[in-house]
Design a protein around this motif. Structure first.
Motif, PDB file in Angstrom:
ATOM      1  N   UNK A 101     -22.389 -27.581 -21.576  1.00 34.07           N
ATOM      2  CA  UNK A 101     -21.670 -26.779 -20.589  1.00 34.07           C
ATOM      3  C   UNK A 101     -20.178 -27.081 -20.601  1.00 34.07           C
ATOM      4  N   UNK A 102     -19.413 -26.140 -20.140  1.00 37.40           N
ATOM      5  CA  UNK A 102     -17.958 -26.288 -20.006  1.00 37.40           C
ATOM      6  C   UNK A 102     -17.537 -25.598 -18.714  1.00 37.40           C
ATOM      7  N   UNK A 103     -16.795 -26.330 -17.891  1.00 36.61           N
ATOM      8  CA  UNK A 103     -16.391 -25.837 -16.572  1.00 36.61           C
ATOM      9  C   UNK A 103     -14.866 -25.798 -16.523  1.00 36.61           C
ATOM     10  N   UNK A 104     -14.318 -24.678 -16.058  1.00 34.59           N
ATOM     11  CA  UNK A 104     -12.871 -24.544 -15.879  1.00 34.59           C
ATOM     12  C   UNK A 104     -12.472 -24.955 -14.467  1.00 34.59           C
ATOM     13  N   UNK A 105     -11.311 -25.592 -14.356  1.00 39.72           N
ATOM     14  CA  UNK A 105     -10.791 -25.959 -13.039  1.00 39.72           C
ATOM     15  C   UNK A 105     -10.516 -24.690 -12.230  1.00 39.72           C
ATOM     16  N   UNK A 106     -10.906 -24.711 -10.974  1.00 43.22           N
ATOM     17  CA  UNK A 106     -10.709 -23.551 -10.120  1.00 43.22           C
ATOM     18  C   UNK A 106     -11.750 -22.478 -10.318  1.00 43.22           C
ATOM     19  N   UNK A 148     -12.473 -17.543 -16.811  1.00 39.56           N
ATOM     20  CA  UNK A 148     -13.920 -17.724 -16.739  1.00 39.56           C
ATOM     21  C   UNK A 148     -14.242 -18.980 -15.936  1.00 39.56           C
ATOM     22  N   UNK A 149     -15.296 -18.900 -15.128  1.00 40.02           N
ATOM     23  CA  UNK A 149     -15.658 -20.058 -14.305  1.00 40.02           C
ATOM     24  C   UNK A 149     -16.331 -21.155 -15.115  1.00 40.02           C
ATOM     25  N   UNK A 150     -17.307 -20.765 -15.928  1.00 39.26           N
ATOM     26  CA  UNK A 150     -18.010 -21.767 -16.739  1.00 39.26           C
ATOM     27  C   UNK A 150     -18.710 -21.069 -17.892  1.00 39.26           C
ATOM     28  N   UNK A 151     -19.063 -21.870 -18.904  1.00 39.47           N
ATOM     29  CA  UNK A 151     -19.947 -21.459 -19.991  1.00 39.47           C
ATOM     30  C   UNK A 151     -21.021 -22.522 -20.128  1.00 39.47           C
ATOM     31  N   UNK A 194     -31.431 -27.036 -29.914  1.00 41.21           N
ATOM     32  CA  UNK A 194     -30.935 -28.288 -29.333  1.00 41.21           C
ATOM     33  C   UNK A 194     -30.221 -29.191 -30.339  1.00 41.21           C
ATOM     34  N   UNK A 195     -30.446 -28.952 -31.680  1.00 40.41           N
ATOM     35  CA  UNK A 195     -29.870 -29.850 -32.675  1.00 40.41           C
ATOM     36  C   UNK A 195     -28.598 -29.290 -33.317  1.00 40.41           C
ATOM     37  N   UNK A 196     -28.130 -28.151 -32.859  1.00 33.87           N
ATOM     38  CA  UNK A 196     -26.880 -27.606 -33.412  1.00 33.87           C
ATOM     39  C   UNK A 196     -25.724 -28.467 -32.932  1.00 33.87           C
ATOM     40  N   UNK A 197     -24.977 -29.027 -33.876  1.00 35.63           N
ATOM     41  CA  UNK A 197     -23.884 -29.928 -33.518  1.00 35.63           C
ATOM     42  C   UNK A 197     -22.599 -29.149 -33.204  1.00 35.63           C
ATOM     43  N   UNK A 198     -21.803 -29.749 -32.303  1.00 27.48           N
ATOM     44  CA  UNK A 198     -20.501 -29.171 -31.958  1.00 27.48           C
ATOM     45  C   UNK A 198     -20.544 -28.045 -30.953  1.00 27.48           C
ATOM     46  N   UNK A 199     -21.709 -27.804 -30.361  1.00 29.17           N
ATOM     47  CA  UNK A 199     -21.796 -26.706 -29.389  1.00 29.17           C
ATOM     48  C   UNK A 199     -20.933 -26.994 -28.163  1.00 29.17           C
ATOM     49  N   UNK A 200     -20.951 -28.255 -27.718  1.00 33.25           N
ATOM     50  CA  UNK A 200     -20.146 -28.607 -26.530  1.00 33.25           C
ATOM     51  C   UNK A 200     -18.660 -28.382 -26.776  1.00 33.25           C
ATOM     52  N   UNK A 201     -18.175 -28.820 -27.954  1.00 34.16           N
ATOM     53  CA  UNK A 201     -16.759 -28.613 -28.281  1.00 34.16           C
ATOM     54  C   UNK A 201     -16.444 -27.129 -28.423  1.00 34.16           C
ATOM     55  N   UNK A 202     -17.392 -26.392 -29.005  1.00 36.43           N
ATOM     56  CA  UNK A 202     -17.228 -24.954 -29.167  1.00 36.43           C
ATOM     57  C   UNK A 202     -17.079 -24.264 -27.807  1.00 36.43           C
ATOM     58  N   UNK A 203     -17.930 -24.619 -26.857  1.00 40.09           N
ATOM     59  CA  UNK A 203     -17.857 -24.016 -25.527  1.00 40.09           C
ATOM     60  C   UNK A 203     -16.588 -24.447 -24.788  1.00 40.09           C
TER      61      UNK A 203
END
Length: 485
Positions: free
Chosen positions: A120-125, A105-108, A86-95
């Protein structure tokens, strides 16, 4: 060489063009060809969609598995340095970066050991939004973690998505056989794809292919109609008119412009018959004159002269003058030229951008009036010159990137070709073919616009595409009949 006049004789009257049934039949040939080809394209497209959907869906799931394992490997390496997940920084930007580089891809997502969504990261469509991703991860939190890689890479079907759920373990890397039974993972990497998105992607690509295919088929259907008329209807019509004259005893016509096929052989045979009749008539008259000159008895000479005159009278006046090769001027002579010129000009102007459309349209109108006023003897030269101007303008747009100059030249040459074709069909051709010429011009413009939509209105592609019809138009200006005194 002479040109047949529109009014042939009092008994048959002027030629008034093809009958309504013939006109409808000949107009239906391009329509039938276009419809058959469109149905074939639709069938092939649907079959291809059906066959490719499962294969592309499996390929997309395999890609999702590869992405999930790559993210798993990077996170486990970070955990190996003693950093809690949970403390790893930059995971959101990485995803987000991975999702941006892989729009299929739909999401990560990354969840903790308790199944709570961390990043999390969600792609449009992709078939899911942020709230849906939160609910989805909560619903997957109670699932057991497979202990083998093969079982882990089996996708989970949930809410119309295929989801890869890969554990992030503490200790040895999963790729090295780390973890094991009873070793609770620190979290999970979730990668989801939407199988239905494959069908939408294929449908979009098929629509692009269909637009380009329709553009090509529209041109081919019109050209096929011209070929059918030039190869069959026009020669047989000329033969029918010559046979009507022969019935009345007039054999003054040798049919020109014979196609090199069975119809051409038929016209050649008619010409041979006409020439043979004239030759026999001339030889008979010459022989009778020789006999009359060689006889010294006045009574015998008078009998020979009487026989000669009665025989020539029986043959009729139609064999007195030697036959002449006559050529009809038809609207089909400029049909293909008008079609290809309109298509090339519309492609070229479309490739110059919307800012040039107005000036190019004005240039086209000016060119149409100028082309309509071209004298009879200069029409073929004007047609070839206009087509070469179109090709040169396309080359200028490709090499120099001057859209205004290329657009004005393209509009002027295209309008000139349209005016020249309409003038030829109305003033010189005797078959009343203005409507087919208008249809050819509209078909050429429609085909160009369909092709422009298929290539995404790309200027370079449209300029390159306009070169072929422009060069073909220059070659197809040859059938234009030049009047000679």
């Amino acid at each position: 060489m002479t040109t047949r006049s529109a009014s042939r004789n009092a008994s048959h009257g002027p030629y008034r063009g093809p009958s309504g049934g013939n006109r409808l039949f000949m107009a239906g040939i391009p329509a039938v060809i276009l419809l058959a080809a469109a149905l074939a394209m639709a069938g092939v497209g649907l079959l291809g969609t059906w066959l490719a959907q499962d294969q592309l869906g499996e390929a997309r799931a395999a890609k999702a598995a590869a992405v999930a394992e790559a993210v798993q490997h990077d996170l486990e390496r970070a955990i190996a340095y003693g950093i809690p997940l949970p403390r790893i920084e930059g995971v959101g930007t990485f995803l987000q970066g991975i999702a941006g580089r892989n729009p299929d891809l739909g999401f990560l997502a990354l969840t903790g050991g308790d199944g709570v969504l961390l990043q999390g990261a969600v792609n449009a469509g992709g078939g899911i939004d942020a709230a849906g991703l939160q609910a989805l991860t909560a619903g997957l939190s109670g699932l057991p973690t497979p202990e083998t890689r093969a079982a882990t890479l089996q996708p989970i079907e949930r809410d119309g998505l295929l989801i890869l759920r890969v554990p992030v373990r503490v200790g040895r890397l999963s790729s090295e056989g780390g973890g094991g039974v009873g070793n609770q993972p620190a979290g999970h990497v979730l990668v989801g794809v939407q199988p239905q998105q494959v069908r939408g992607q294929i449908a979009g690509e098929l629509a692009t292919v269909a637009l380009g295919g329709l553009a090509v088929l529209l041109l081919l259907a019109e050209l096929a109609g011209v070929l059918a008329r030039a190869s069959f209807r026009a020669p047989l019509r000329r033969l029918a008119l010559a046979m009507e004259e022969a019935v009345d005893g007039r054999f003054a016509t040798l049919l020109g412009r014979r196609p090199r096929d069975q119809v051409g052989r038929l016209l050649f045979a008619f010409n041979a018959v006409v020439f043979g009749l004239h030759d026999r008539r001339q030889r008979f008259a010459a022989h009778a004159d020789e006999v009359r000159a060689a006889v010294f008895d006045p009574e015998v000479a008078s009998a020979v002269e009487t026989t000669r005159l009665s025989a020539l009278t029986a043959l009729g006046p139609g064999l007195e003058a030697p036959p002449r090769r006559e050529i009809d001027a038809r609207s089909d002579d400029v049909h293909a030229f008008a079609l290809l010129s309109a298509s090339a000009a519309a492609m070229l102007v479309s490739g110059c951008g919307p800012a040039v459309a107005g000036p190019a349209l004005a240039a086209a109108l000016a060119g149409a009036f100028a082309g309509y006023a071209v004298p009879f003897g200069w029409r073929r030269v004007a047609a070839v010159s206009g087509a070469l101007v179109l090709a040169s303008a396309a080359a200028v747009l490709l090499l120099c990137g001057a859209p205004l100059a290329a657009g004005l030249a393209g509009g002027l040459a295209g309008g000139s070709a349209a005016g020249l074709a309409l003038s030829y069909g109305r003033r010189q051709a005797a078959d009343g073919g203005q409507f087919p010429l208008l249809r050819a011009l509209c078909s050429g413009i429609a085909a160009a616009l369909l092709w422009a939509a298929a290539v995404g209105w790309d200027g370079g592609m449209l300029a390159a595409s306009s070169l072929l019809p422009a060069v073909l138009a220059a070659l197809l200006a040859r059938p234009i009949v030049v009047l000679r005194s």
